[in-house]
Design an enzyme around this catalytic site. Structure first.
Site, PDB file in Angstrom:
ATOM      1  CE  LYS A  91      -3.602  -2.633   2.068  1.00 45.57           C
ATOM      2  NZ  LYS A  91      -4.521  -3.011   3.330  1.00 45.57           N
ATOM      3  CD  GLN A 141      -3.306  -4.415   6.476  1.00 50.01           C
ATOM      4  OE1 GLN A 141      -3.506  -3.528   5.757  1.00 50.01           O
ATOM      5  NE2 GLN A 141      -3.475  -5.662   5.759  1.00 50.01           N
ATOM      6  CG  ASP A 190      -9.703  -0.171   4.614  1.00 52.43           C
ATOM      7  OD1 ASP A 190      -9.515  -0.890   3.724  1.00 52.43           O
ATOM      8  OD2 ASP A 190      -9.123  -0.269   5.682  1.00 52.43           O
TER       9      ASP A 190
HETATM   10  N1  GUN Z   1      -6.346  -6.842   5.708  1.00 49.55           N
HETATM   11  C1  GUN Z   1      -6.797  -7.620   4.587  1.00 49.55           C
HETATM   12  N2  GUN Z   1      -7.375  -6.970   3.675  1.00 49.55           N
HETATM   13  C2  GUN Z   1      -7.437  -5.706   4.200  1.00 49.55           C
HETATM   14  C3  GUN Z   1      -8.126  -4.367   3.840  1.00 49.55           C
HETATM   15  O1  GUN Z   1      -8.775  -4.682   2.662  1.00 49.55           O
HETATM   16  N3  GUN Z   1      -8.172  -3.589   4.709  1.00 49.55           N
HETATM   17  C4  GUN Z   1      -7.661  -3.583   6.023  1.00 49.55           C
HETATM   18  N4  GUN Z   1      -7.701  -2.436   6.721  1.00 49.55           N
HETATM   19  N5  GUN Z   1      -6.991  -4.773   6.412  1.00 49.55           N
HETATM   20  C5  GUN Z   1      -6.936  -5.577   5.507  1.00 49.55           C
END
Ligand code: GUN
Length: 279
Positions: free
Chosen positions: A52, A96, A119
């Site tokens: 990311k 996350q 998100d």
């Molecule tokens: N953990 C796995 N996929 C995601 C996601 O799309 N967003 C977040 N915040 N955590 C994750």
């Protein structure tokens, strides 16, 4: 031969479009900044978080990294999120998941301001999606809509069947397909005669979480198949929820694993970050 829906290529196109847009926003004095919060050092989460941050750097989005120890309390994490909510220099907040078991994930998600919820997990974002109001879209389902649209696959009037009812994929996927005028069915682990239903699908979205579960017996001739799964098989090969080799000859279009849905999630997260400064 089925059309291969190339998520790697389509996500690159989207990231390049965003890069151009961010350059223009910068020339107007608008900065985009994403706060990325990780608690603990789970290796899979570290890979996701680094990807990311890399995507942010590619597009020209500032990323601020908050790496907190596993022992962080719910109160400490809540305090950080509240501080980021108040910080005018931060446009988007990503915490996350999964969080350590002593932290209530739902409570943390609800603490993130809906205006910075890139998100799309906050109940306000979910509600906006279902009533057709503007808001942040959950990234994986939003990425699947882009895969279909950019591959010239019509959704309106099509029978769309989703396997899986998670808050992150299945449910928002249903809302988005409905918004595109698809006729939507959600199936799940308690569904009776799954095969009978999946064989009615013009578009089949598979988020079942079981390695190569969907074989050609589950799909209609000429269907479009989108595979959300990601597994490592006993021979250490990456594979999805769909048995690609068995299904591909029967369908009109299909996503590969890897290189299908996976790369789209980050591209749509980046789009949500840019969305915070668009209006
Ligand atoms: N953990 C796995 N996929 C995601 C996601 O799309 N967003 C977040 N915040 N955590 C994750």
């Amino acid at each position: 031969m089925a059309q291969l829906i190339d998520g790697k290529q389509i996500s690159k196109e989207i990231k390049d479009e965003l890069k151009t847009e961010v350059q223009k926003l910068k020339s107007e004095g608008k900065n985009v900044c994403l706060a990325v919060v990780q608690v603990g050092d789970d290796p899979a989460s570290t890979v996701y978080v680094n990807n990311k941050k890399k995507a942010c750097a590619y597009i020209g989005i500032e990323s601020r990294s908050y790496e907190l120890p596993e022992s962080t309390s719910e109160e400490e994490l809540t305090a950080l999120v509240e501080e980021l909510n108040e910080d005018d220099g931060v446009n988007g907040i990503l915490v996350q998941l999964p969080l350590p078991s002593h932290i209530d994930e739902d409570r943390i998600i609800r603490t993130i301001s809906p205006d910075k919820d890139v998100d799309g997990f906050h109940p306000v974002s979910v509600g906006r999606l279902w009533i057709g109001e503007k808001g942040f879209l959950s990234c994986t389902p939003a990425g699947i809509i882009q895969l279909l649209k950019r591959s010239n696959i019509e959704i309106a009037g099509k029978n769309c069947v989703i396997i899986g009812r998670s808050n992150i994929v299945g449910k928002p996927m249903a809302a988005l397909l409905l918004r595109e005028n698809g006729t939507v069915t959600i199936t799940h682990s308690k569904t009776k005669d799954l095969q009978k239903i999946t064989k009615t699908a013009d578009i089949l979205i598979v988020a079942i979480g079981k390695e190569r579960f969907i074989t050609s017996d589950y799909v209609k001739e000429g269907a479009v198949v989108i595979d959300v799964g990601m597994h490592r098989d006993s021979e250490n090969h990456l594979c999805g929820d769909v048995d690609f080799r068995d299904v591909e000859p029967k369908v009109s279009a299909i996503t590969p694993v890897p290189g299908g849905v996976g790369p789209m999630t980050i591209a749509m997260l980046m789009n949500n970050c840019v969305e915070t400064v668009r209006c």
